[in-house]
Design a protein around this motif. Structure first.
Motif, PDB file in Angstrom:
ATOM      1  N   VAL A  26       0.865  -1.258  -0.119  1.00 42.93           N
ATOM      2  CA  VAL A  26       0.054  -0.142   0.181  1.00 42.93           C
ATOM      3  C   VAL A  26       0.982   1.409  -0.075  1.00 42.93           C
ATOM      4  CG1 VAL A  26      -1.553   1.280   1.400  1.00 42.93           C
ATOM      5  CG2 VAL A  26      -1.834  -1.189   1.148  1.00 42.93           C
ATOM      6  N   SER A  29       2.724   1.600  -3.459  1.00 43.77           N
ATOM      7  CA  SER A  29       1.743   1.921  -4.465  1.00 43.77           C
ATOM      8  C   SER A  29       1.296   3.300  -4.436  1.00 43.77           C
ATOM      9  CB  SER A  29       0.595   0.704  -4.469  1.00 43.77           C
ATOM     10  OG  SER A  29       0.044   1.056  -3.267  1.00 43.77           O
ATOM     11  N   GLY A  30       1.158   3.668  -3.108  1.00 45.82           N
ATOM     12  CA  GLY A  30       0.903   5.090  -3.199  1.00 45.82           C
ATOM     13  C   GLY A  30       1.793   6.064  -3.490  1.00 45.82           C
ATOM     14  N   VAL A  86     -10.976   4.790   3.065  1.00 48.93           N
ATOM     15  CA  VAL A  86     -11.426   3.815   2.113  1.00 48.93           C
ATOM     16  C   VAL A  86     -12.317   4.742   1.134  1.00 48.93           C
ATOM     17  CG1 VAL A  86     -13.398   2.326   1.883  1.00 48.93           C
ATOM     18  CG2 VAL A  86     -12.019   2.104   3.731  1.00 48.93           C
ATOM     19  N   LEU A  88     -11.175   7.083  -0.341  1.00 45.77           N
ATOM     20  CA  LEU A  88     -10.212   7.514  -1.447  1.00 45.77           C
ATOM     21  C   LEU A  88     -10.502   6.677  -2.795  1.00 45.77           C
ATOM     22  CD1 LEU A  88      -7.132   8.210   0.477  1.00 45.77           C
ATOM     23  CD2 LEU A  88      -8.681   9.720  -0.283  1.00 45.77           C
ATOM     24  N   TRP A  89     -11.087   5.573  -2.440  1.00 40.23           N
ATOM     25  CA  TRP A  89     -11.217   4.697  -3.570  1.00 40.23           C
ATOM     26  C   TRP A  89     -12.212   5.093  -4.897  1.00 40.23           C
ATOM     27  CZ3 TRP A  89      -9.820  -0.558  -4.947  1.00 40.23           C
ATOM     28  CH2 TRP A  89     -10.411  -1.148  -5.783  1.00 40.23           C
ATOM     29  N   TRP A  90     -13.039   6.167  -4.394  1.00 33.32           N
ATOM     30  CA  TRP A  90     -13.895   6.913  -5.281  1.00 33.32           C
ATOM     31  C   TRP A  90     -13.568   8.026  -5.499  1.00 33.32           C
ATOM     32  CZ3 TRP A  90     -15.816   3.960  -1.303  1.00 33.32           C
ATOM     33  CH2 TRP A  90     -16.291   2.858  -1.696  1.00 33.32           C
ATOM     34  N   GLU A  94      -7.168   6.480 -11.404  1.00 32.41           N
ATOM     35  CA  GLU A  94      -6.361   5.166 -11.453  1.00 32.41           C
ATOM     36  C   GLU A  94      -5.075   5.561 -11.775  1.00 32.41           C
ATOM     37  OE1 GLU A  94      -5.055   2.207 -10.692  1.00 32.41           O
ATOM     38  OE2 GLU A  94      -7.320   1.478 -11.160  1.00 32.41           O
TER      39      GLU A  94
END
Length: 202
Positions: A26, A29-30, A86, A88-90, A94
Motif C-alpha cells: 500500500v 503503490s501510493g 476507504v 479515496l477509492w472513489w 487510477e
C-alpha cells in the motif's frame, strides 16, 4: 483492527505478518501514484511530501501509546481511523501508467483530461495517438538485471542499497533498544524520531 481481537499469540503473529506484506504494498503503490501524476521537480516534492508524514506518525503513535497502555486499545486507536481513507477509492484517479500498460487508453485519456482541466493546461491535439499501450510498444521488457547494465546504474544501485541498509540498521537498532537506553520509553521514542526528522529535513 482484527488484530486487536486476536485470542491467541499464534493468530496475532500471523495477522501481523500479513499486515506487514499488505502495508508495504500500500505504501509503495501510493508513492508511485503520487510521483507519476506530476512531472519535473514536483516529482521530488511529491515523493518527499508523501513519505514525510511517516516520521510524524511515528512520533504521534508514541503519544497515543502513552494514553492507551493496553495493546488492544492501542491497536484499535491506530487502525480504526484508517477506515476514513476507504473513501479515496472513489476519489483518487487510477494510475495513468498502469492504464497505459493495460491498454485502457480511453480511461487514461479521461484521467489526463481531468488533470489538465484542474491545472488549467491544454493537452496536445494528437494526445490520443501518442498513447501507445505497452503491448503495442515493441521495446524490450525491463528486468532487475537492468539495474546493473551500465556503470552508472551499477554505482547508483550499490550506493542506494548501502544507504537504505544503513538507514534501517540505525533506525531499528535505536527503536528496538529504546527500553535499554534508560529514562521514559515514550519520551525516548519521540526524541529519537525528532532527531531523525531533523536529519531528514537538513
Amino acid at each position: 483492527t482484527i488484530i486487536a481481537f486476536s485470542p491467541w499469540f499464534e493468530m496475532y503473529v500471523v495477522l501481523r505478518t500479513l499486515l506487514g506484506f499488505v502495508s508495504v504494498s500500500v505504501v509503495f503503490s501510493g508513492f508511485v501514484l503520487s510521483v507519476e501524476l506530476v512531472g519535473g521537480i514536483w516529482r521530488i516534492v511529491a515523493g518527499v511530501s508523501y513519505m514525510f508524514p511517516v516520521s510524524v506518525s511515528y512520533m504521534t503513535i508514541a503519544g497515543i501509546a502513552w494514553f492507551f497502555r493496553d495493546w488492544r486499545h492501542l491497536q484499535l486507536a491506530v487502525s480504526l481511523p484508517g477506515f476514513i481513507f476507504v473513501g479515496l477509492w472513489w476519489v483518487l484517479p487510477e494510475s495513468p501508467l498502469w492504464l497505459l500498460a493495460m491498454g485502457r487508453t480511453k480511461e487514461l485519456l479521461s484521467v489526463l483530461q481531468h488533470g489538465a482541466a484542474v491545472n488549467r493546461k491544454e493537452l496536445p491535439h494528437n494526445i490520443d495517438k501518442q498513447l501507445i499501450p505497452a503491448t503495442e510498444n515493441h521495446t524490450k521488457p525491463a528486468s532487475v538485471l537492468d539495474l546493473f547494465r551500465t556503470p552508472r546504474l551499477r554505482r547508483n544501485t550499490f550506493f542506494l542499497a548501502i544507504i537504505w541498509f544503513t538507514i534501517y540498521l540505525v533506525y531499528y537498532g535505536l527503536v528496538l533498544n529504546l527500553g535499554n537506553i534508560g529514562g521514559d520509553l515514550y519520551i525516548n521514542s519521540v526524541s529519537i524520531l525528532i532527531f531523525i526528522l531533523v536529519l531528514f529535513v537538513l
